[in-house]
Design a protein around this motif. Structure first.
Motif, short mmCIF file in Angstrom:
data_model
loop_
_atom_site.label_atom_id
_atom_site.label_comp_id
_atom_site.label_asym_id
_atom_site.label_seq_id
_atom_site.Cartn_x
_atom_site.Cartn_y
_atom_site.Cartn_z
N ASN A 122 6.69 -46.29 -6.52
CA ASN A 122 6.87 -44.83 -6.35
C ASN A 122 7.64 -44.22 -7.53
O ASN A 122 8.55 -43.41 -7.35
CB ASN A 122 7.59 -44.52 -5.04
CG ASN A 122 6.88 -45.10 -3.82
OD1 ASN A 122 5.95 -45.88 -3.94
ND2 ASN A 122 7.31 -44.69 -2.65
N PHE A 173 2.50 -47.70 -5.47
CA PHE A 173 3.05 -46.73 -4.53
C PHE A 173 3.13 -47.40 -3.17
O PHE A 173 2.16 -48.00 -2.70
CB PHE A 173 2.17 -45.47 -4.45
CG PHE A 173 2.85 -44.31 -3.78
CD1 PHE A 173 3.45 -43.32 -4.53
CD2 PHE A 173 2.89 -44.20 -2.39
CE1 PHE A 173 4.08 -42.25 -3.92
CE2 PHE A 173 3.52 -43.14 -1.78
CZ PHE A 173 4.12 -42.15 -2.54
N TYR A 174 4.31 -47.32 -2.52
CA TYR A 174 4.53 -47.94 -1.22
C TYR A 174 4.74 -46.85 -0.17
O TYR A 174 5.49 -45.89 -0.41
CB TYR A 174 5.76 -48.86 -1.25
CG TYR A 174 5.65 -49.99 -2.24
CD1 TYR A 174 5.14 -51.22 -1.87
CD2 TYR A 174 6.08 -49.83 -3.55
CE1 TYR A 174 5.04 -52.26 -2.77
CE2 TYR A 174 5.99 -50.86 -4.47
CZ TYR A 174 5.47 -52.07 -4.07
OH TYR A 174 5.37 -53.09 -4.97
N GLY A 175 4.08 -47.02 0.96
CA GLY A 175 4.25 -46.04 2.03
C GLY A 175 3.28 -46.26 3.15
O GLY A 175 2.74 -47.37 3.34
N VAL A 226 8.08 -40.59 -7.82
CA VAL A 226 8.93 -39.96 -6.80
C VAL A 226 10.40 -40.25 -7.07
O VAL A 226 11.23 -39.34 -7.11
CB VAL A 226 8.54 -40.45 -5.39
CG1 VAL A 226 9.46 -39.83 -4.34
CG2 VAL A 226 7.09 -40.09 -5.08
N SER A 227 10.72 -41.54 -7.25
CA SER A 227 12.13 -41.94 -7.41
C SER A 227 12.55 -42.10 -8.86
O SER A 227 13.74 -42.10 -9.16
CB SER A 227 12.38 -43.26 -6.66
OG SER A 227 11.56 -44.30 -7.20
N ARG A 248 3.21 -37.36 -0.16
CA ARG A 248 2.68 -37.21 -1.51
C ARG A 248 1.16 -37.26 -1.44
O ARG A 248 0.60 -38.15 -0.80
CB ARG A 248 3.19 -38.35 -2.40
CG ARG A 248 2.91 -38.17 -3.87
CD ARG A 248 4.02 -37.40 -4.51
NE ARG A 248 3.90 -37.35 -5.94
CZ ARG A 248 4.79 -36.79 -6.73
NH1 ARG A 248 5.88 -36.26 -6.21
NH2 ARG A 248 4.62 -36.74 -8.02
N THR A 288 6.33 -41.80 2.34
CA THR A 288 7.26 -42.83 1.90
C THR A 288 8.18 -43.24 3.04
O THR A 288 8.19 -42.63 4.12
CB THR A 288 8.10 -42.34 0.71
OG1 THR A 288 8.93 -41.27 1.15
CG2 THR A 288 7.19 -41.86 -0.41
#
Length: 566
Positions: free
Chosen positions: A109, A145-147, A112-113, A268, A262
């Motif tokens: 991510n 991307f993790y979620g 995002v982060s 997202r 997330t």
């Protein structure tokens, strides 16, 4: 005689028999073998383990006095660090232990982060779980991307959501569809449009060549230009058709998107076109993980690199390494053999010959970077520039061979390994009994026939030994290649469907330089580290395969001509 004297005498006899050296050599061989095996195992575990679908952990990271942070990540490694190191870094840790365990986790991510990896203190990870619906999205850009998959959109309209049981299967179908469209786009861009651009460039050079040719009559010049103009118009028409097809494919490729949530609850929207792989590692069976592992490993061997060489495959580097070694071998073998034959069979043995042999032996110890500087100055700036003036004046001032490329890299390494081939071949010629030469001459053969039919075949195992040593050194060289042809990224191979099909003037990728670039020049060191191990092991394997092939050929030749030696 006392017991001491008996033991001393026995020890002296044991030393005289040479047994200490036997045991010392055996110990040295054992230690060396264990070191090599250990190194290969380390490379294999650290490198090839990267392709296994690791479990995704979700937890709350609760530092004393700070707000809990939801974390979804893959575990990378753990280590124990002194408590003083963490206290000096500003962590408020309440423990009586001298060492604290911390973990390196892959957060993904990055868009995002802002960071892919993070060190966390193990004791502050709470409520750890491994949800089966956690999704890992491997993207063409911005890493993983993790979620959780929430919904799918088609042209901005939601078509399915997490409440439906078929959201994951529908997502996989659309990912497969996008991948097929991407391959069609890639085929048109690199294949069809690439061929048209190549022909257009050739037409431009042909027009330029006509302008430089003062011997052509005005009528002939106009006729040729008219033919070239007609061909250009045909190519422009084909180009417009391809561009129209590409525009339609791009619209279809970018049609779908999806919503990811997330671990912290942020959402997202991502394009399905950016997805390379999507999988749920916590819900995969062992068979599915094994199948995924081999698919990823095959991708590593056959695909092009991406994300600053930290993702994707390394096929261009594998191809460049092998083709450079083959061209180098074709060049160095005949020159080395001819030089050795002249020094051993034809040159008058005297002071000058000894000086030449000393010079050849000294050249074998010259640092490789010196050969790179020589190749850059002589082969590229002088010889290549003169070739451009004589053979490609229409392309100037853009260089054709007056720039680093595959040809000059191969020639430079051939020059670097030439002393090894000369020395090995000359030693092989020296071991051939003199009576074989005299017997051949006595039967009426000329010296050239004796050399060609008797001496050289019997010396062929020694030639192969020199070639093996040359391949082993050249395949791993990096320093000279940085000056004479290797680049960070060259996805276009020097072999394609455009005449003359084999482009020696192109720059190329090399496994050794790829290791250096990924290991020391990568902006994402943690992501690149496993690829460094995997690429290093692959380079060792390729060098071993090339050497084993040469060794097998040498052994065959040795068995074939063994009867002549007897």
């Amino acid at each position: 005689m006392s017991l001491y004297d008996d033991n001393k005498q026995s020890f002296m006899q044991w030393c005289k028999r040479g047994e200490p050296m036997i045991w010392l050599n055996a110990a040295a061989v054992t230690v060396s073998t264990l070191a090599v095996v250990g190194l290969l195992l380390l490379l294999a575990v650290r490198g090839f383990g990267h392709f296994w679908p690791a479990a995704v952990m979700q937890s709350n990271y609760v530092l004393p006095g700070e707000v809990p942070v939801a974390v979804m990540a893959e575990h990378v490694e753990s280590e124990s660090v002194p408590i003083e190191q963490l206290l000096s870094a500003g962590f408020n840790i309440d423990t009586k232990e001298n060492f604290v365990e911390r973990q390196l986790v892959k957060l993904g991510n990055r868009d995002v982060s802002g960071a892919d990896f993070k060190w966390v203190i193990s004791q502050y990870l709470q409520d750890i779980s491994y949800p089966e619906n956690a999704v890992v999205i491997e993207r063409r850009e911005w890493g993983n991307f993790y979620g959780y998959l929430q919904s799918i959109k088609e042209r901005g309209t939601k078509v399915t959501s997490a409440e439906n049981n078929d959201v994951w299967s529908e997502f996989q179908l659309r990912v497969d569809r996008a991948e097929k469209l991407y391959k069609q786009i890639e085929k048109i861009e690199k294949g069809d449009i690439g061929a048209i651009n190549y022909r257009l460039e050739k037409l431009r050079l042909s027009e330029r060549k006509i302008e430089l040719n003062e011997e052509l009559s005005a009528s002939r010049r106009l006729q040729i230009k008219a033919d070239l103009l007609a061909e250009r118009a045909e190519l422009d028409a084909q180009y417009k058709i391809m561009q129209s097809q590409l525009s339609e494919l791009y619209q279809e490729w970018r049609r779908d998107s999806f919503i990811m949530e997330t671990a912290s609850g942020k959402t997202r929207e991502l394009q399905i076109a950016t997805v390379v792989h999507a999988y749920q590692p916590n819900g995969m069976s062992l068979f599915q993980k094994i199948s995924f592992y081999f698919a990823k490993f095959g991708e590593f061997l056959s695909d092009e690199p991406r994300e600053a060489n930290t993702e994707g495959g390394i096929f261009p580097a594998i191809f460049g390494t092998v083709i450079m070694v083959l061209i180098m071998s074709i060049m160095v073998t005949p020159f080395g053999v001819v030089a050795a034959v002249y020094l051993r069979e034809y040159a008058k043995q005297g002071v000058m010959t000894r000086i030449i042999r000393i010079a050849v032996n000294n050249l074998a110890g010259v640092p490789s970077i010196v050969y790179g500087v020589f190749g850059l100055g002589f082969f590229i700036y002088f010889l290549g520039a003169e070739m451009d003036k004589a053979m490609f004046p229409e392309a100037l001032p853009a260089p054709t061979f007056g720039t680093p490329g595959l040809l000059w890299a191969s020639v430079t390494l051939a020059l670097l390994t030439l002393p090894v081939v000369i020395v090995a071949t000359e030693e092989g010629l020296a071991r051939i009994p003199r009576n074989l030469r005299e017997g051949s001459l006595a039967l009426g053969a000329t010296k050239a026939e004796t050399l060609w039919r008797i001496v050289l075949p019997m010396a062929s195992p020694a030639m192969m030994t020199g070639l093996i040593l040359a391949v082993a050194r050249a395949a791993g060289e990096v320093a000279p290649l940085m000056l004479v042809g290797v680049v960070k990224l060259a996805p276009s191979l020097p072999v394609d469907g455009n005449f003359p099909y084999f482009h020696l003037d192109q720059k190329f990728m090399h496994l050794g330089f790829h290791i250096y670039d990924v290991g020391f020049q990568s902006p994402n060191v943690e992501a690149a580290r496993p690829l460094v191990y995997a690429t290093a092991l692959l380079l060792v394997v390729i060098i071993a395969l090339l050497n084993f092939s040469a060794v097998a050929l040498r052994n065959h030749l040795r068995e074939k001509y063994k009867s002549l030696e007897l």
